[in-house]
Design a protein around this motif. Structure first.
Motif, PDB file in Angstrom:
ATOM      1  N   GLY A 137       0.810  -1.207   0.000  1.00  0.00           N
ATOM      2  CA  GLY A 137       0.000   0.000   0.000  1.00  0.00           C
ATOM      3  C   GLY A 137       0.843   1.257   0.000  1.00  0.00           C
ATOM      4  N   CYS A 138       1.870   1.301   0.829  1.00  0.00           N
ATOM      5  CA  CYS A 138       2.752   2.472   0.891  1.00  0.00           C
ATOM      6  C   CYS A 138       3.506   2.661  -0.422  1.00  0.00           C
ATOM      7  CB  CYS A 138       3.737   2.324   2.045  1.00  0.00           C
ATOM      8  SG  CYS A 138       2.987   2.344   3.689  1.00  0.00           S
ATOM      9  N   PHE A 139       3.956   1.564  -1.008  1.00  0.00           N
ATOM     10  CA  PHE A 139       4.709   1.594  -2.262  1.00  0.00           C
ATOM     11  C   PHE A 139       3.895   2.277  -3.355  1.00  0.00           C
ATOM     12  CE2 PHE A 139       5.387  -0.435  -6.398  1.00  0.00           C
ATOM     13  CZ  PHE A 139       6.759  -0.313  -6.589  1.00  0.00           C
ATOM     14  N   HIS A 140       2.617   1.928  -3.453  1.00  0.00           N
ATOM     15  CA  HIS A 140       1.797   2.446  -4.546  1.00  0.00           C
ATOM     16  C   HIS A 140       1.140   3.790  -4.239  1.00  0.00           C
ATOM     17  CE1 HIS A 140       2.039  -0.795  -7.472  1.00  0.00           C
ATOM     18  NE2 HIS A 140       1.948  -1.670  -6.483  1.00  0.00           N
ATOM     19  N   ALA A 141       0.974   4.133  -2.955  1.00  0.00           N
ATOM     20  CA  ALA A 141       0.202   5.334  -2.619  1.00  0.00           C
ATOM     21  C   ALA A 141       1.038   6.499  -2.107  1.00  0.00           C
ATOM     22  CB  ALA A 141      -0.879   4.989  -1.582  1.00  0.00           C
ATOM     23  N   ILE A 142       2.272   6.238  -1.653  1.00  0.00           N
ATOM     24  CA  ILE A 142       3.069   7.304  -1.035  1.00  0.00           C
ATOM     25  C   ILE A 142       4.299   7.601  -1.887  1.00  0.00           C
ATOM     26  CG2 ILE A 142       4.401   7.978   0.996  1.00  0.00           C
ATOM     27  CD1 ILE A 142       2.569   6.279   2.682  1.00  0.00           C
ATOM     28  N   PRO A 143       4.384   8.784  -2.483  1.00  0.00           N
ATOM     29  CA  PRO A 143       5.559   9.141  -3.298  1.00  0.00           C
ATOM     30  C   PRO A 143       6.841   9.058  -2.484  1.00  0.00           C
ATOM     31  CG  PRO A 143       3.778  10.735  -3.608  1.00  0.00           C
ATOM     32  CD  PRO A 143       3.371   9.859  -2.451  1.00  0.00           C
ATOM     33  N   GLY A 144       7.858   8.461  -3.069  1.00  0.00           N
ATOM     34  CA  GLY A 144       9.159   8.381  -2.423  1.00  0.00           C
ATOM     35  C   GLY A 144       9.344   7.204  -1.492  1.00  0.00           C
ATOM     36  N   TYR A 145       8.255   6.472  -1.200  1.00  0.00           N
ATOM     37  CA  TYR A 145       8.367   5.370  -0.238  1.00  0.00           C
ATOM     38  C   TYR A 145       9.284   4.270  -0.756  1.00  0.00           C
ATOM     39  CZ  TYR A 145       7.139   1.713   3.084  1.00  0.00           C
ATOM     40  OH  TYR A 145       7.209   0.738   4.050  1.00  0.00           O
ATOM     41  N   SER A 198      -9.869   4.033   7.843  1.00  0.00           N
ATOM     42  CA  SER A 198     -11.110   4.625   7.335  1.00  0.00           C
ATOM     43  C   SER A 198     -11.517   4.004   6.012  1.00  0.00           C
ATOM     44  CB  SER A 198     -10.937   6.140   7.166  1.00  0.00           C
ATOM     45  OG  SER A 198     -10.674   6.767   8.405  1.00  0.00           O
ATOM     46  N   ALA A 199     -10.535   3.754   5.144  1.00  0.00           N
ATOM     47  CA  ALA A 199     -10.824   3.167   3.838  1.00  0.00           C
ATOM     48  C   ALA A 199     -11.335   1.738   3.981  1.00  0.00           C
ATOM     49  CB  ALA A 199      -9.564   3.185   2.966  1.00  0.00           C
ATOM     50  N   THR A 200     -10.844   1.013   4.972  1.00  0.00           N
ATOM     51  CA  THR A 200     -11.313  -0.354   5.209  1.00  0.00           C
ATOM     52  C   THR A 200     -12.763  -0.356   5.670  1.00  0.00           C
ATOM     53  OG1 THR A 200      -9.085  -1.126   5.743  1.00  0.00           O
ATOM     54  CG2 THR A 200     -10.920  -2.444   6.575  1.00  0.00           C
ATOM     55  N   THR A 201     -13.110   0.571   6.545  1.00  0.00           N
ATOM     56  CA  THR A 201     -14.493   0.699   6.995  1.00  0.00           C
ATOM     57  C   THR A 201     -15.400   1.031   5.815  1.00  0.00           C
ATOM     58  OG1 THR A 201     -13.781   1.423   9.195  1.00  0.00           O
ATOM     59  CG2 THR A 201     -16.029   1.972   8.529  1.00  0.00           C
ATOM     60  N   ALA A 202     -14.943   1.927   4.933  1.00  0.00           N
ATOM     61  CA  ALA A 202     -15.732   2.292   3.755  1.00  0.00           C
ATOM     62  C   ALA A 202     -15.881   1.108   2.809  1.00  0.00           C
ATOM     63  CB  ALA A 202     -15.083   3.468   3.033  1.00  0.00           C
ATOM     64  N   GLY A 282      -9.964  -4.371  -0.044  1.00  0.00           N
ATOM     65  CA  GLY A 282     -10.804  -3.373  -0.685  1.00  0.00           C
ATOM     66  C   GLY A 282     -10.436  -1.955  -0.272  1.00  0.00           C
ATOM     67  N   GLY A 283     -10.071  -1.778   0.987  1.00  0.00           N
ATOM     68  CA  GLY A 283      -9.641  -0.469   1.465  1.00  0.00           C
ATOM     69  C   GLY A 283      -8.388   0.003   0.759  1.00  0.00           C
ATOM     70  N   GLN A 284      -7.461  -0.902   0.528  1.00  0.00           N
ATOM     71  CA  GLN A 284      -6.249  -0.523  -0.196  1.00  0.00           C
ATOM     72  C   GLN A 284      -6.571  -0.128  -1.632  1.00  0.00           C
ATOM     73  OE1 GLN A 284      -3.353  -3.768   0.395  1.00  0.00           O
ATOM     74  NE2 GLN A 284      -2.318  -2.349   1.764  1.00  0.00           N
ATOM     75  N   ALA A 285      -7.511  -0.845  -2.244  1.00  0.00           N
ATOM     76  CA  ALA A 285      -7.910  -0.499  -3.607  1.00  0.00           C
ATOM     77  C   ALA A 285      -8.532   0.898  -3.649  1.00  0.00           C
ATOM     78  CB  ALA A 285      -8.888  -1.542  -4.140  1.00  0.00           C
ATOM     79  N   ARG A 286      -9.381   1.198  -2.689  1.00  0.00           N
ATOM     80  CA  ARG A 286     -10.002   2.521  -2.613  1.00  0.00           C
ATOM     81  C   ARG A 286      -8.951   3.610  -2.416  1.00  0.00           C
ATOM     82  NH1 ARG A 286     -15.669   2.663  -1.275  1.00  0.00           N
ATOM     83  NH2 ARG A 286     -15.285   4.708  -0.350  1.00  0.00           N
ATOM     84  N   MET A 287      -7.964   3.357  -1.557  1.00  0.00           N
ATOM     85  CA  MET A 287      -6.920   4.346  -1.311  1.00  0.00           C
ATOM     86  C   MET A 287      -6.064   4.573  -2.552  1.00  0.00           C
ATOM     87  SD  MET A 287      -5.554   3.650   2.557  1.00  0.00           S
ATOM     88  CE  MET A 287      -4.348   4.975   2.396  1.00  0.00           C
ATOM     89  N   LEU A 288      -5.731   3.492  -3.243  1.00  0.00           N
ATOM     90  CA  LEU A 288      -4.937   3.624  -4.460  1.00  0.00           C
ATOM     91  C   LEU A 288      -5.645   4.535  -5.455  1.00  0.00           C
ATOM     92  CD1 LEU A 288      -2.493   2.558  -6.217  1.00  0.00           C
ATOM     93  CD2 LEU A 288      -4.108   0.892  -7.114  1.00  0.00           C
ATOM     94  N   GLU A 289      -6.929   4.305  -5.633  1.00  0.00           N
ATOM     95  CA  GLU A 289      -7.702   5.104  -6.582  1.00  0.00           C
ATOM     96  C   GLU A 289      -7.784   6.557  -6.129  1.00  0.00           C
ATOM     97  OE1 GLU A 289     -11.456   3.962  -9.330  1.00  0.00           O
ATOM     98  OE2 GLU A 289     -11.774   3.772  -7.168  1.00  0.00           O
ATOM     99  N   ARG A 320     -19.208  -4.520  -8.688  1.00  0.00           N
ATOM    100  CA  ARG A 320     -19.869  -4.151  -9.943  1.00  0.00           C
ATOM    101  C   ARG A 320     -19.901  -2.641 -10.133  1.00  0.00           C
ATOM    102  NH1 ARG A 320     -24.353  -7.435  -8.577  1.00  0.00           N
ATOM    103  NH2 ARG A 320     -25.613  -5.533  -8.598  1.00  0.00           N
ATOM    104  N   GLY A 321     -20.014  -1.909  -9.039  1.00  0.00           N
ATOM    105  CA  GLY A 321     -20.097  -0.456  -9.139  1.00  0.00           C
ATOM    106  C   GLY A 321     -18.747   0.238  -9.134  1.00  0.00           C
ATOM    107  N   SER A 322     -17.662  -0.504  -9.036  1.00  0.00           N
ATOM    108  CA  SER A 322     -16.331   0.110  -9.009  1.00  0.00           C
ATOM    109  C   SER A 322     -15.788   0.255 -10.428  1.00  0.00           C
ATOM    110  CB  SER A 322     -15.375  -0.752  -8.182  1.00  0.00           C
ATOM    111  OG  SER A 322     -15.004  -1.913  -8.908  1.00  0.00           O
ATOM    112  N   HIS A 323     -14.660   0.945 -10.534  1.00  0.00           N
ATOM    113  CA  HIS A 323     -13.979   1.082 -11.823  1.00  0.00           C
ATOM    114  C   HIS A 323     -12.782   0.134 -11.888  1.00  0.00           C
ATOM    115  CE1 HIS A 323     -16.440   4.577 -12.622  1.00  0.00           C
ATOM    116  NE2 HIS A 323     -16.052   5.128 -11.485  1.00  0.00           N
ATOM    117  N   TRP A 324     -12.755  -0.858 -11.024  1.00  0.00           N
ATOM    118  CA  TRP A 324     -11.605  -1.743 -10.938  1.00  0.00           C
ATOM    119  C   TRP A 324     -11.736  -2.894 -11.926  1.00  0.00           C
ATOM    120  CZ3 TRP A 324     -12.578  -2.364  -4.989  1.00  0.00           C
ATOM    121  CH2 TRP A 324     -12.487  -1.098  -4.382  1.00  0.00           C
TER     122      TRP A 324
END
Length: 360
Positions: A137-145, A198-202, A282-289, A320-324
Protein backbone atom coordinates in the motif's frame (compact mmCIF):
# COMPACT_ATOMS: atom_id res chain seq x y z
CA UNK A 1 -5.97 -1.93 -16.64
CA UNK A 2 -4.30 -5.11 -17.86
CA UNK A 3 -5.36 -5.26 -21.51
CA UNK A 4 -3.58 -8.47 -22.47
CA UNK A 5 -1.62 -11.25 -20.80
CA UNK A 6 0.81 -13.71 -22.35
CA UNK A 7 2.49 -16.71 -20.74
CA UNK A 8 4.79 -19.58 -21.54
CA UNK A 9 6.07 -22.33 -19.28
CA UNK A 10 3.63 -21.63 -16.43
CA UNK A 11 2.27 -24.68 -14.57
CA UNK A 12 -0.18 -26.65 -16.72
CA UNK A 13 -1.04 -23.73 -19.03
CA UNK A 14 -0.42 -23.96 -22.73
CA UNK A 15 1.30 -20.95 -24.28
CA UNK A 16 -1.35 -18.33 -24.93
CA UNK A 17 -2.14 -14.64 -25.25
CA UNK A 18 -5.34 -13.57 -23.53
CA UNK A 19 -7.23 -10.31 -24.12
CA UNK A 20 -8.92 -9.11 -20.94
CA UNK A 21 -11.80 -6.70 -20.55
CA UNK A 22 -12.48 -3.88 -18.10
CA UNK A 23 -14.59 -4.65 -15.06
CA UNK A 24 -15.23 -8.28 -14.17
CA UNK A 25 -13.56 -11.18 -15.99
CA UNK A 26 -14.91 -14.61 -14.95
CA UNK A 27 -12.71 -17.68 -15.41
CA UNK A 28 -14.89 -20.77 -15.10
CA UNK A 29 -13.80 -24.40 -15.19
CA UNK A 30 -13.27 -27.60 -13.19
CA UNK A 31 -10.64 -27.99 -10.49
CA UNK A 32 -7.18 -28.48 -11.98
CA UNK A 33 -8.11 -26.83 -15.29
CA UNK A 34 -5.65 -23.94 -14.82
CA UNK A 35 -7.85 -21.11 -13.51
CA UNK A 36 -5.64 -20.36 -10.52
CA UNK A 37 -2.55 -20.59 -12.73
CA UNK A 38 -3.86 -17.72 -14.86
CA UNK A 39 -4.20 -15.57 -11.73
CA UNK A 40 -0.76 -16.73 -10.65
CA UNK A 41 0.69 -15.54 -13.97
CA UNK A 42 -0.83 -12.09 -13.42
CA UNK A 43 0.54 -11.98 -9.88
CA UNK A 44 4.01 -13.04 -11.02
CA UNK A 45 4.02 -10.25 -13.61
CA UNK A 46 2.76 -7.69 -11.07
CA UNK A 47 4.85 -8.63 -8.03
CA UNK A 48 7.77 -10.65 -9.40
CA UNK A 49 6.70 -13.60 -7.29
CA UNK A 50 3.87 -16.12 -6.95
CA UNK A 51 1.14 -16.08 -4.33
CA UNK A 52 1.17 -19.90 -4.29
CA UNK A 53 4.85 -20.59 -3.60
CA UNK A 54 7.96 -18.77 -2.42
CA UNK A 55 10.01 -20.20 -5.29
CA UNK A 56 9.26 -19.44 -8.94
CA UNK A 57 10.86 -22.77 -9.81
CA UNK A 58 7.70 -24.46 -8.50
CA UNK A 59 5.56 -22.45 -10.93
CA UNK A 60 7.60 -23.77 -13.87
CA UNK A 61 5.83 -26.14 -16.21
CA UNK A 62 7.02 -29.75 -16.04
CA UNK A 63 9.79 -30.23 -18.58
CA UNK A 64 10.18 -26.50 -19.29
CA UNK A 65 13.50 -24.73 -18.78
CA UNK A 66 12.16 -21.21 -18.42
CA UNK A 67 9.05 -19.26 -17.54
CA UNK A 68 7.85 -16.13 -19.33
CA UNK A 69 4.98 -13.80 -18.50
CA UNK A 70 4.18 -10.59 -20.34
CA UNK A 71 1.38 -8.09 -20.57
CA UNK A 72 0.21 -4.73 -21.84
CA UNK A 73 -1.22 -2.26 -19.33
CA UNK A 74 -3.10 0.92 -20.06
CA UNK A 75 -2.80 3.44 -17.25
CA UNK A 76 -4.77 6.72 -17.19
CA UNK A 77 -1.73 8.36 -15.65
CA UNK A 78 0.93 6.88 -17.93
CA UNK A 79 -0.56 5.42 -21.09
CA UNK A 80 0.41 2.04 -22.55
CA UNK A 81 3.30 0.01 -21.15
CA UNK A 82 4.65 -3.41 -22.05
CA UNK A 83 5.67 -5.46 -19.01
CA UNK A 84 7.57 -8.72 -18.91
CA UNK A 85 9.23 -11.22 -16.60
CA UNK A 86 11.46 -14.18 -17.41
CA UNK A 87 12.76 -16.83 -15.04
CA UNK A 88 15.30 -19.54 -15.87
CA UNK A 89 16.88 -19.82 -12.44
CA UNK A 90 17.33 -16.07 -12.34
CA UNK A 91 14.51 -13.55 -12.51
CA UNK A 92 14.75 -10.83 -15.14
CA UNK A 93 12.21 -8.03 -15.51
CA UNK A 94 11.43 -6.00 -18.60
CA UNK A 95 9.64 -2.68 -19.13
CA UNK A 96 8.88 -1.25 -22.57
CA UNK A 97 11.56 -3.35 -24.25
CA UNK A 98 14.33 -2.68 -21.71
CA UNK A 99 15.70 -5.06 -19.10
CA UNK A 100 15.41 -3.52 -15.63
CA UNK A 101 17.42 -3.84 -12.45
CA UNK A 102 14.95 -5.35 -10.01
CA UNK A 103 11.20 -5.59 -10.50
CA UNK A 104 9.95 -2.42 -8.81
CA UNK A 105 9.72 -0.34 -12.00
CA UNK A 106 7.52 -3.04 -13.55
CA UNK A 107 5.37 -3.50 -10.45
CA UNK A 108 4.62 0.22 -10.34
CA UNK A 109 2.47 -0.05 -13.49
CA UNK A 110 0.44 -3.09 -12.42
CA UNK A 111 -0.97 -2.68 -8.88
CA UNK A 112 -2.53 -6.05 -8.09
CA UNK A 113 -4.25 -7.31 -4.94
CA UNK A 114 -5.11 -10.98 -4.52
CA UNK A 115 -7.63 -12.84 -2.37
CA UNK A 116 -7.08 -16.60 -2.18
CA UNK A 117 -7.32 -19.33 0.43
CA UNK A 118 -4.00 -18.35 2.00
CA UNK A 119 -5.01 -14.68 2.24
CA UNK A 120 -7.44 -15.50 5.01
CA UNK A 121 -4.58 -16.69 7.22
CA UNK A 122 -3.33 -13.09 7.34
CA UNK A 123 -4.72 -12.44 10.81
CA UNK A 124 -3.52 -15.64 12.47
CA UNK A 125 -0.14 -16.08 10.77
CA UNK A 126 3.19 -14.38 11.38
CA UNK A 127 3.84 -10.68 10.73
CA UNK A 128 5.70 -11.06 7.41
CA UNK A 129 2.58 -11.14 5.22
CA UNK A 130 1.01 -8.27 7.14
CA UNK A 131 4.16 -6.20 6.58
CA UNK A 132 4.09 -7.15 2.90
CA UNK A 133 0.48 -5.97 2.65
CA UNK A 134 1.35 -2.71 4.39
CA UNK A 135 4.40 -2.07 2.23
CA UNK A 136 2.42 -2.74 -0.95
CA UNK A 137 0.00 0.00 0.00
CA UNK A 138 2.75 2.47 0.89
CA UNK A 139 4.71 1.59 -2.26
CA UNK A 140 1.80 2.45 -4.55
CA UNK A 141 0.20 5.33 -2.62
CA UNK A 142 3.07 7.30 -1.03
CA UNK A 143 5.56 9.14 -3.30
CA UNK A 144 9.16 8.38 -2.42
CA UNK A 145 8.37 5.37 -0.24
CA UNK A 146 9.93 2.81 -2.56
CA UNK A 147 13.25 4.68 -2.76
CA UNK A 148 13.42 5.26 1.01
CA UNK A 149 12.55 1.60 1.66
CA UNK A 150 15.26 0.43 -0.74
CA UNK A 151 17.85 2.69 0.90
CA UNK A 152 16.88 1.52 4.37
CA UNK A 153 16.90 -2.14 3.28
CA UNK A 154 20.38 -1.77 1.80
CA UNK A 155 21.70 -0.26 5.06
CA UNK A 156 19.86 -2.92 7.08
CA UNK A 157 21.35 -5.79 5.08
CA UNK A 158 24.84 -4.29 5.22
CA UNK A 159 24.63 -3.72 8.97
CA UNK A 160 23.40 -7.26 9.58
CA UNK A 161 26.14 -8.67 7.35
CA UNK A 162 28.75 -6.86 9.43
CA UNK A 163 27.12 -7.95 12.70
CA UNK A 164 27.13 -11.61 11.61
CA UNK A 165 30.91 -11.63 11.20
CA UNK A 166 31.54 -9.60 14.37
CA UNK A 167 32.60 -6.42 12.56
CA UNK A 168 31.24 -3.94 15.08
CA UNK A 169 32.96 -0.90 13.57
CA UNK A 170 31.68 -1.84 10.11
CA UNK A 171 28.14 -2.29 11.42
CA UNK A 172 28.16 1.17 12.98
CA UNK A 173 29.05 2.75 9.62
CA UNK A 174 25.58 1.88 8.34
CA UNK A 175 23.65 3.10 11.36
CA UNK A 176 23.15 6.68 10.15
CA UNK A 177 21.30 5.73 6.91
CA UNK A 178 19.57 2.83 8.73
CA UNK A 179 18.09 5.29 11.24
CA UNK A 180 17.35 8.10 8.78
CA UNK A 181 15.55 6.02 6.16
CA UNK A 182 14.05 3.70 8.78
CA UNK A 183 12.40 6.68 10.46
CA UNK A 184 11.10 7.92 7.08
CA UNK A 185 9.43 4.66 6.11
CA UNK A 186 8.04 4.11 9.61
CA UNK A 187 6.42 7.55 9.63
CA UNK A 188 4.99 6.86 6.17
CA UNK A 189 3.60 3.53 7.38
CA UNK A 190 1.88 5.24 10.31
CA UNK A 191 0.27 7.84 8.04
CA UNK A 192 -0.87 5.18 5.62
CA UNK A 193 -2.42 2.98 8.33
CA UNK A 194 -4.36 5.91 9.76
CA UNK A 195 -6.02 6.49 6.37
CA UNK A 196 -6.28 2.74 5.68
CA UNK A 197 -8.50 2.22 8.73
CA UNK A 198 -11.11 4.63 7.33
CA UNK A 199 -10.82 3.17 3.84
CA UNK A 200 -11.31 -0.35 5.21
CA UNK A 201 -14.49 0.70 6.99
CA UNK A 202 -15.73 2.29 3.76
CA UNK A 203 -14.89 -0.86 1.78
CA UNK A 204 -16.79 -3.03 4.26
CA UNK A 205 -19.83 -0.82 3.75
CA UNK A 206 -19.34 -0.99 -0.04
CA UNK A 207 -19.35 -4.79 0.16
CA UNK A 208 -22.44 -4.90 2.34
CA UNK A 209 -20.99 -6.10 5.63
CA UNK A 210 -20.01 -2.88 7.39
CA UNK A 211 -22.13 -3.70 10.45
CA UNK A 212 -20.24 -6.99 10.85
CA UNK A 213 -16.97 -5.09 11.32
CA UNK A 214 -18.11 -2.43 13.75
CA UNK A 215 -15.44 -1.42 16.24
CA UNK A 216 -12.59 -1.98 13.77
CA UNK A 217 -9.22 -0.91 15.09
CA UNK A 218 -6.15 -0.74 12.85
CA UNK A 219 -2.77 0.52 14.04
CA UNK A 220 0.84 -0.12 13.15
CA UNK A 221 3.38 -1.52 15.58
CA UNK A 222 6.58 0.22 14.60
CA UNK A 223 9.01 -2.53 15.60
CA UNK A 224 10.33 -0.79 18.68
CA UNK A 225 9.02 0.96 21.81
CA UNK A 226 6.67 3.75 20.64
CA UNK A 227 7.84 5.95 23.51
CA UNK A 228 11.32 6.19 21.97
CA UNK A 229 12.77 7.53 18.74
CA UNK A 230 14.32 4.93 16.44
CA UNK A 231 17.82 6.27 17.11
CA UNK A 232 17.33 5.89 20.85
CA UNK A 233 15.94 2.38 20.41
CA UNK A 234 19.01 1.44 18.38
CA UNK A 235 21.35 2.90 21.02
CA UNK A 236 19.73 0.72 23.67
CA UNK A 237 19.82 -2.37 21.46
CA UNK A 238 23.30 -1.97 19.94
CA UNK A 239 25.26 -4.04 22.45
CA UNK A 240 22.77 -6.91 22.29
CA UNK A 241 22.71 -6.68 18.47
CA UNK A 242 26.48 -7.04 18.40
CA UNK A 243 26.35 -10.08 20.67
CA UNK A 244 23.55 -11.80 18.72
CA UNK A 245 24.67 -10.80 15.24
CA UNK A 246 21.53 -9.09 13.91
CA UNK A 247 19.29 -6.03 14.36
CA UNK A 248 16.61 -6.70 16.97
CA UNK A 249 14.60 -3.48 16.67
CA UNK A 250 13.51 -1.47 13.67
CA UNK A 251 11.12 -1.39 10.70
CA UNK A 252 11.88 -5.04 9.88
CA UNK A 253 9.87 -6.00 12.98
CA UNK A 254 6.80 -3.87 12.20
CA UNK A 255 3.35 -5.43 12.38
CA UNK A 256 -0.31 -4.51 12.17
CA UNK A 257 -2.48 -4.43 15.28
CA UNK A 258 -5.97 -5.42 14.10
CA UNK A 259 -8.93 -5.43 16.47
CA UNK A 260 -12.69 -5.91 16.30
CA UNK A 261 -14.75 -4.56 19.18
CA UNK A 262 -11.59 -4.13 21.26
CA UNK A 263 -10.50 -7.78 20.86
CA UNK A 264 -7.64 -9.04 18.74
CA UNK A 265 -8.98 -9.85 15.26
CA UNK A 266 -7.20 -13.21 15.44
CA UNK A 267 -9.78 -14.18 18.10
CA UNK A 268 -12.78 -13.25 15.93
CA UNK A 269 -14.94 -15.84 14.20
CA UNK A 270 -13.69 -17.31 10.95
CA UNK A 271 -16.42 -15.51 9.02
CA UNK A 272 -15.53 -12.15 10.59
CA UNK A 273 -11.85 -12.70 9.82
CA UNK A 274 -12.56 -13.42 6.15
CA UNK A 275 -14.73 -10.33 5.86
CA UNK A 276 -12.05 -8.22 7.54
CA UNK A 277 -9.30 -9.42 5.18
CA UNK A 278 -11.61 -8.76 2.22
CA UNK A 279 -12.31 -5.25 3.51
CA UNK A 280 -8.59 -4.57 4.11
CA UNK A 281 -7.83 -5.41 0.49
CA UNK A 282 -10.80 -3.37 -0.69
CA UNK A 283 -9.64 -0.47 1.46
CA UNK A 284 -6.25 -0.52 -0.20
CA UNK A 285 -7.91 -0.50 -3.61
CA UNK A 286 -10.00 2.52 -2.61
CA UNK A 287 -6.92 4.35 -1.31
CA UNK A 288 -4.94 3.62 -4.46
CA UNK A 289 -7.70 5.10 -6.58
CA UNK A 290 -8.16 8.13 -4.31
CA UNK A 291 -4.46 8.89 -3.92
CA UNK A 292 -3.21 8.20 -7.46
CA UNK A 293 -6.24 8.08 -9.75
CA UNK A 294 -5.18 4.58 -10.79
CA UNK A 295 -7.47 1.59 -10.54
CA UNK A 296 -6.20 -1.68 -9.10
CA UNK A 297 -6.50 -5.17 -10.55
CA UNK A 298 -8.17 -7.58 -8.10
CA UNK A 299 -7.53 -11.31 -8.36
CA UNK A 300 -10.22 -13.36 -6.59
CA UNK A 301 -9.36 -17.05 -6.52
CA UNK A 302 -12.40 -19.19 -5.73
CA UNK A 303 -13.86 -16.74 -3.22
CA UNK A 304 -17.19 -18.49 -3.81
CA UNK A 305 -15.98 -21.41 -1.70
CA UNK A 306 -14.00 -19.29 0.77
CA UNK A 307 -16.78 -16.86 1.72
CA UNK A 308 -20.38 -17.58 2.61
CA UNK A 309 -23.03 -16.76 0.01
CA UNK A 310 -24.11 -13.51 1.67
CA UNK A 311 -20.52 -12.23 1.74
CA UNK A 312 -19.91 -13.23 -1.89
CA UNK A 313 -23.09 -11.47 -3.01
CA UNK A 314 -22.14 -8.31 -1.13
CA UNK A 315 -18.59 -8.37 -2.46
CA UNK A 316 -19.63 -8.82 -6.08
CA UNK A 317 -22.40 -6.23 -5.83
CA UNK A 318 -19.86 -3.75 -4.44
CA UNK A 319 -17.32 -4.55 -7.14
CA UNK A 320 -19.87 -4.15 -9.94
CA UNK A 321 -20.10 -0.46 -9.14
CA UNK A 322 -16.33 0.11 -9.01
CA UNK A 323 -13.98 1.08 -11.82
CA UNK A 324 -11.60 -1.74 -10.94
CA UNK A 325 -10.58 -4.65 -13.12
CA UNK A 326 -11.40 -7.99 -11.51
CA UNK A 327 -10.39 -11.54 -12.43
CA UNK A 328 -12.49 -14.06 -10.53
CA UNK A 329 -12.34 -17.85 -10.71
CA UNK A 330 -15.08 -20.36 -9.96
CA UNK A 331 -15.90 -23.96 -10.77
CA UNK A 332 -19.31 -23.05 -12.17
CA UNK A 333 -20.87 -19.92 -13.61
CA UNK A 334 -23.62 -18.16 -11.71
CA UNK A 335 -21.42 -16.46 -9.10
CA UNK A 336 -23.68 -14.93 -6.42
CA UNK A 337 -24.07 -11.19 -6.90
CA UNK A 338 -23.28 -11.25 -10.63
CA UNK A 339 -26.08 -11.18 -13.13
CA UNK A 340 -26.91 -10.06 -16.65
CA UNK A 341 -24.84 -7.33 -18.24
CA UNK A 342 -23.09 -6.65 -14.92
CA UNK A 343 -21.54 -10.13 -14.84
CA UNK A 344 -18.67 -9.12 -17.15
CA UNK A 345 -16.66 -11.13 -19.62
CA UNK A 346 -16.72 -14.93 -19.41
CA UNK A 347 -13.82 -17.31 -20.08
CA UNK A 348 -13.94 -21.11 -20.03
CA UNK A 349 -10.79 -22.83 -18.77
CA UNK A 350 -10.15 -26.44 -19.68
CA UNK A 351 -6.96 -28.54 -19.80
CA UNK A 352 -4.72 -25.50 -19.43
CA UNK A 353 -6.32 -23.44 -22.19
CA UNK A 354 -8.51 -20.36 -21.79
CA UNK A 355 -11.31 -19.74 -24.28
CA UNK A 356 -13.44 -16.58 -24.30
CA UNK A 357 -17.15 -17.27 -24.38
CA UNK A 358 -18.88 -15.86 -27.48
CA UNK A 359 -20.69 -12.58 -26.92
CA UNK A 360 -24.39 -13.02 -26.26
Amino acid sequence: MLESLWWQGVRNLGEQTLALGPGINRLIGPNGAGKTSVLEAVHILAAGRSFRTQHLRRALQSGAEQLWVGGVVNSPAGGLHRLGLAWDGTRRSRLDGRWMQGHAAVAEWLPVRTLHAGSFELLTGGPEERRRLLDWGCFHAIPGYRLNWQRWKRAHDQRNAALRVGDRAGAREFERPWVAFGAEISEARARYVEAWASATTAAAAQFGFGERLEGLGLKVRMGWDRERQLEEALDRSRESDEERGFSQVGPQRADLDLRLGGRAAAEASRGEQKRLVTALVGGQARMLEAETGRSPVLLLDDVVSELDREAVEGLMAGLRGSHWQILVTAVEDGIPGLRGEDSGQLFHVKHGHVKPAPAA
